[in-house]
Design a protein around this motif. Sequence first.
Motif, mmCIF file in Angstrom:
data_model
loop_
_atom_site.group_PDB
_atom_site.id
_atom_site.type_symbol
_atom_site.label_atom_id
_atom_site.label_comp_id
_atom_site.label_asym_id
_atom_site.label_seq_id
_atom_site.Cartn_x
_atom_site.Cartn_y
_atom_site.Cartn_z
ATOM 1 N N ARG A 1 37.318 24.539 35.818
ATOM 2 C CA ARG A 1 36.464 24.530 34.953
ATOM 3 C C ARG A 1 36.816 25.761 33.969
ATOM 4 O O ARG A 1 36.428 26.811 34.082
ATOM 5 N N PRO A 2 37.515 25.508 33.008
ATOM 6 C CA PRO A 2 38.103 26.616 32.280
ATOM 7 C C PRO A 2 37.157 26.779 31.068
ATOM 8 O O PRO A 2 36.116 26.392 30.815
ATOM 9 N N LEU A 3 37.398 28.134 30.797
ATOM 10 C CA LEU A 3 36.424 28.637 29.446
ATOM 11 C C LEU A 3 36.967 28.422 28.088
ATOM 12 O O LEU A 3 38.326 28.599 27.970
ATOM 13 N N GLU B 1 39.112 36.253 29.336
ATOM 14 C CA GLU B 1 40.218 35.955 30.416
ATOM 15 C C GLU B 1 39.888 36.395 31.438
ATOM 16 O O GLU B 1 39.958 35.661 32.667
ATOM 17 N N ARG B 2 39.277 37.540 31.982
ATOM 18 C CA ARG B 2 38.869 38.167 32.972
ATOM 19 C C ARG B 2 38.039 37.451 33.888
ATOM 20 O O ARG B 2 38.082 37.309 35.044
ATOM 21 N N GLY C 1 26.367 48.430 23.705
ATOM 22 C CA GLY C 1 26.635 49.135 22.350
ATOM 23 C C GLY C 1 28.320 49.157 21.974
ATOM 24 O O GLY C 1 28.734 48.732 20.913
ATOM 25 N N LYS C 2 29.102 49.402 23.167
ATOM 26 C CA LYS C 2 30.371 49.210 23.111
ATOM 27 C C LYS C 2 30.949 48.550 24.438
ATOM 28 O O LYS C 2 30.561 48.772 25.508
ATOM 29 N N LEU C 3 31.727 47.269 24.175
ATOM 30 C CA LEU C 3 32.047 46.579 25.283
ATOM 31 C C LEU C 3 33.200 47.324 26.098
ATOM 32 O O LEU C 3 34.330 47.469 25.465
ATOM 33 N N GLU C 4 32.902 47.673 27.303
ATOM 34 C CA GLU C 4 33.702 48.162 28.201
ATOM 35 C C GLU C 4 34.441 47.178 29.348
ATOM 36 O O GLU C 4 33.440 46.607 30.009
ATOM 37 N N LEU C 5 35.496 47.107 29.073
ATOM 38 C CA LEU C 5 35.841 45.460 29.786
ATOM 39 C C LEU C 5 35.875 45.841 31.452
ATOM 40 O O LEU C 5 35.191 44.675 32.127
ATOM 41 N N ASP C 6 36.111 46.989 31.999
ATOM 42 C CA ASP C 6 36.012 46.998 33.466
ATOM 43 C C ASP C 6 34.441 46.740 33.800
ATOM 44 O O ASP C 6 33.964 46.202 34.619
ATOM 45 N N GLN C 7 33.600 47.527 33.042
ATOM 46 C CA GLN C 7 32.071 47.279 33.335
ATOM 47 C C GLN C 7 31.573 46.072 33.060
ATOM 48 O O GLN C 7 30.883 45.571 34.046
ATOM 49 N N ALA C 8 31.849 45.213 32.208
ATOM 50 C CA ALA C 8 31.567 44.111 31.937
ATOM 51 C C ALA C 8 32.119 42.945 32.950
ATOM 52 O O ALA C 8 31.177 41.965 33.213
#
Length: 389
Positions: free
Chosen positions: A19-21, A66-67, A155-162
Amino acid sequence: MRRLADGQALVLRKARVQRPLRRGAQCTNRGGIGLQARGRAMTSPKNGITYAEAGVDIDAGNALVERIKPAAKRTTRPGVMAGLGGFGALFDLKEAGFVDPVLVAATDGVGTKLRIAIDTGNVDSIGIDLVAMCVNDLVCQGAEPLFFLDYFATGKLELDQATAIIEGIAEGCARSGCALIGGETAEMPGMYDAGDFDLAGFSVGAMERGTELPRDVAEGDVLLGLPSDGVHSNGYSLVRKVVELSGLQWSDDCPWEVGTLGAALLTPTRLYVKGAVAALRGDCVSALAHITGGGLTENLPRVLPEGLGADIDLDAWDLPPVFKWLAAQGGMAEAEMLKTFNAGLGMVAVVSADKVAAAKEAFASDGHAAIEIGRITTGDGVRYTGSLL
């Protein structure tokens, strides 16, 4: 769909194997290359400001998509279809096995438990709470949760957190048998302090017409309590106040178990879905009450018909240590505990006396050891005997 920044969309789609995104189209104007509009060239001003300079990072949004692909893929279930045009996602109720379905929807958040997750940096399981708060409500109506969508704002997208947050959401979906079919990621500079974020969720379930709960609740029915995994996701404004008064920090040793205080209070909400669905399919429950804000005192009457109440024996189960600590530190009265927290029972089932054994077996199939805590009686409200503390 999952919309990133203000103009970029993500739709989770089902293929036979995966099921791709799928991201929606975006329009960019870089390096002075003009876009044609009505025969007139539009060019960027020299040294013009960019979206990134305004605080929205579209590239980070792409990277997040992607993550989270593997996490979303794990939640695929029958009924998920391809989204059309990148603006929505489809679900086939017939493919999911329903003949004459009624849809049930629920939405919720996780309250100020988020504050502990943010302050400790431990965000791995807060997504499970988000899913649980929605899908545990759906089964109380008699519905099987089918799919889930989330809203994550920062407020700011942090990749690891998200990534950790959304992987937690996917884990909650996988545990409850529903698909993470889409969502929204909103990066909004100036709206949130550094590191802060907000979460909300939305889930849809279905049931065959005529099978909704509650139904046929009668005097003499047995109350079965399903144990909780601690505080779950309600009452955290009071929890945080008690911790403040205690003088402890989130990083301090937990007074009632091994580990830190913060980690203990972030124990995720238990998911009751699969056991409840087994009980629904076995036609052995008359009502289910998710014990959230308002506790037993406020939530159980919501599933009882007029003129019926409940007698509950507080000696029927052991109060978990977290609640004993909160009561002692805050000097809380028993009545306050019972109308604020789940007090160790995250779900209560109303079962006719001849179906108790079958209901217990259904809940045990998903690891829930049901406890007989009382009976349905005439009169309104919940009456207690015994002692909680």
